[in-house]
Design a protein around this motif. Structure first.
Motif, PDB file in Angstrom:
ATOM      1  N   UNK A 202      21.372 -16.985 -14.711  1.00  0.00           N
ATOM      2  CA  UNK A 202      22.003 -16.479 -15.924  1.00  0.00           C
ATOM      3  C   UNK A 202      23.133 -15.513 -15.562  1.00  0.00           C
ATOM      4  N   UNK A 203      24.276 -15.679 -16.204  1.00  0.00           N
ATOM      5  CA  UNK A 203      25.424 -14.786 -16.014  1.00  0.00           C
ATOM      6  C   UNK A 203      25.765 -14.157 -17.360  1.00  0.00           C
ATOM      7  N   UNK A 204      25.820 -12.837 -17.401  1.00  0.00           N
ATOM      8  CA  UNK A 204      25.953 -12.139 -18.677  1.00  0.00           C
ATOM      9  C   UNK A 204      27.379 -11.757 -19.036  1.00  0.00           C
ATOM     10  N   UNK A 205      28.273 -11.712 -18.058  1.00  0.00           N
ATOM     11  CA  UNK A 205      29.629 -11.222 -18.333  1.00  0.00           C
ATOM     12  C   UNK A 205      30.688 -12.219 -17.877  1.00  0.00           C
ATOM     13  N   UNK A 206      31.823 -12.146 -18.545  1.00  0.00           N
ATOM     14  CA  UNK A 206      32.958 -12.972 -18.181  1.00  0.00           C
ATOM     15  C   UNK A 206      34.233 -12.155 -18.197  1.00  0.00           C
ATOM     16  N   UNK A 207      35.211 -12.589 -17.411  1.00  0.00           N
ATOM     17  CA  UNK A 207      36.513 -11.907 -17.362  1.00  0.00           C
ATOM     18  C   UNK A 207      37.629 -12.943 -17.503  1.00  0.00           C
ATOM     19  N   UNK A 208      38.465 -12.736 -18.499  1.00  0.00           N
ATOM     20  CA  UNK A 208      39.701 -13.496 -18.610  1.00  0.00           C
ATOM     21  C   UNK A 208      40.762 -12.738 -17.827  1.00  0.00           C
ATOM     22  N   UNK A 209      41.377 -13.417 -16.869  1.00  0.00           N
ATOM     23  CA  UNK A 209      42.469 -12.816 -16.113  1.00  0.00           C
ATOM     24  C   UNK A 209      43.777 -13.429 -16.587  1.00  0.00           C
ATOM     25  N   UNK A 210      44.500 -12.690 -17.403  1.00  0.00           N
ATOM     26  CA  UNK A 210      45.773 -13.167 -17.924  1.00  0.00           C
ATOM     27  C   UNK A 210      46.876 -12.763 -16.944  1.00  0.00           C
ATOM     28  N   UNK A 211      47.478 -13.756 -16.309  1.00  0.00           N
ATOM     29  CA  UNK A 211      48.582 -13.518 -15.379  1.00  0.00           C
ATOM     30  C   UNK A 211      49.868 -13.835 -16.139  1.00  0.00           C
ATOM     31  N   UNK A 212      50.590 -12.800 -16.528  1.00  0.00           N
ATOM     32  CA  UNK A 212      51.782 -13.006 -17.352  1.00  0.00           C
ATOM     33  C   UNK A 212      53.043 -12.980 -16.504  1.00  0.00           C
ATOM     34  N   UNK A 213      54.107 -13.523 -17.066  1.00  0.00           N
ATOM     35  CA  UNK A 213      55.337 -13.704 -16.305  1.00  0.00           C
ATOM     36  C   UNK A 213      56.096 -12.406 -16.089  1.00  0.00           C
ATOM     37  N   UNK A 214      55.562 -11.307 -16.606  1.00  0.00           N
ATOM     38  CA  UNK A 214      56.152 -10.000 -16.287  1.00  0.00           C
ATOM     39  C   UNK A 214      55.596  -9.455 -14.978  1.00  0.00           C
ATOM     40  N   UNK A 215      54.757 -10.259 -14.293  1.00  0.00           N
ATOM     41  CA  UNK A 215      54.238  -9.869 -12.984  1.00  0.00           C
ATOM     42  C   UNK A 215      53.029  -8.957 -13.027  1.00  0.00           C
ATOM     43  N   UNK A 216      52.242  -9.050 -14.103  1.00  0.00           N
ATOM     44  CA  UNK A 216      51.053  -8.205 -14.224  1.00  0.00           C
ATOM     45  C   UNK A 216      49.826  -9.050 -14.521  1.00  0.00           C
TER      46      UNK A 216
END
Length: 243
Positions: A202-216
């Motif tokens: 079971x995995x309780x947490x998730x992370x969305x990693x948004x890589x935007x074109x402003x380099x962040x």
């Protein structure tokens, strides 16, 4: 810097991909055929029918001083360009997380943004925040949900928390509200349920990693159980479709 400790089940072929005119499907090791979670989103809530899409087309018409038909074609090319950058970024990240070695830089053809530049930004976040990688691009399914999909990454953070990670490439920075509107958190919840079904973990947490074109890189961490009821609603709606 993270270590690589892939789950014992990684080598097991739980599902293989299948496609038809309605979307992306998976054939499981038990002979079932399930839609991907993203296919369900597209079938039930088509982007083409949303106010957001109409606003996109109108914006393209005004920006380029063109008619609606031309604007629709322009939007398709604009979206494809973004998708192609995201595909290359995903491949760089997958190769790096799997091998621990820097992937070979491939000179893109005709892309608006250099994917390797985005990868270098993403790599920095991964190096600084992950302690262990347990799987990448792992094809999963759940008989319980009747869904399948491919999770980007399963890993442990520096504090020992195991998480589902999903990469998102974006021309502009995204907010948590925008991620929620795009069903990103339900998508991760689906991957967690599939991982649990296939591996028993079971995995309780998730992370969305948004890589935007402003380099962040903008990470959005959520408790996945908060989105389970919404996920079940999607699964039930799909069962009611004549597909």
């Amino acid at each position: 810097m993270f270590s690589r400790n892939f789950h014992d089940a990684i080598d097991r072929p739980f599902a293989k991909e299948d496609y038809d005119e309605t979307g992306h499907y998976y054939l499981t090791d038990k002979g079932k055929r399930y839609p991907s979670i993203t296919t369900i989103f597209k079938l039930i809530d088509p982007f083409e029918k949303t106010d957001g899409y109409e606003a996109f087309v109108t914006w393209a018409m005004n920006k380029n001083n063109i008619g609606r038909t031309e604007a629709i074609e322009w939007c398709k090319k604009y979206s494809k360009s973004s998708t192609d950058v995201g595909t290359a970024l995903h491949k760089y990240a997958e190769d790096y997380l799997t091998t621990g070695e820097l992937p070979q830089k491939v000179r893109p053809s005709g892309l608006e943004k250099e994917p390797y530049e985005l990868f270098e930004v993403l790599k920095k976040w991964l190096d600084e925040n992950l302690s262990e990688v347990n799987g990448t691009e792992f094809k999963l399914y759940s008989d319980e949900l009747g869904l399948a999909g491919t999770v980007d990454v399963v890993a442990k953070l520096n504090d020992g928390t195991k998480v589902i990670i999903d990469f998102k490439n974006s021309r502009k920075p995204k907010t948590p509200k925008k991620c929620e509107d795009n069903h990103y958190f339900e998508q991760m919840c689906a991957y967690a349920k599939m991982w649990e079904f296939c591996t028993g973990e079971k995995i309780e947490y998730g992370i969305i990693l948004v890589v935007s074109w402003d380099g962040k890189v903008r990470p959005f961490k959520v408790k996945l159980s908060d989105y389970e009821s919404k996920l079940w609603n999607w699964a039930i709606k799909y069962e009611m479709l004549d597909v």
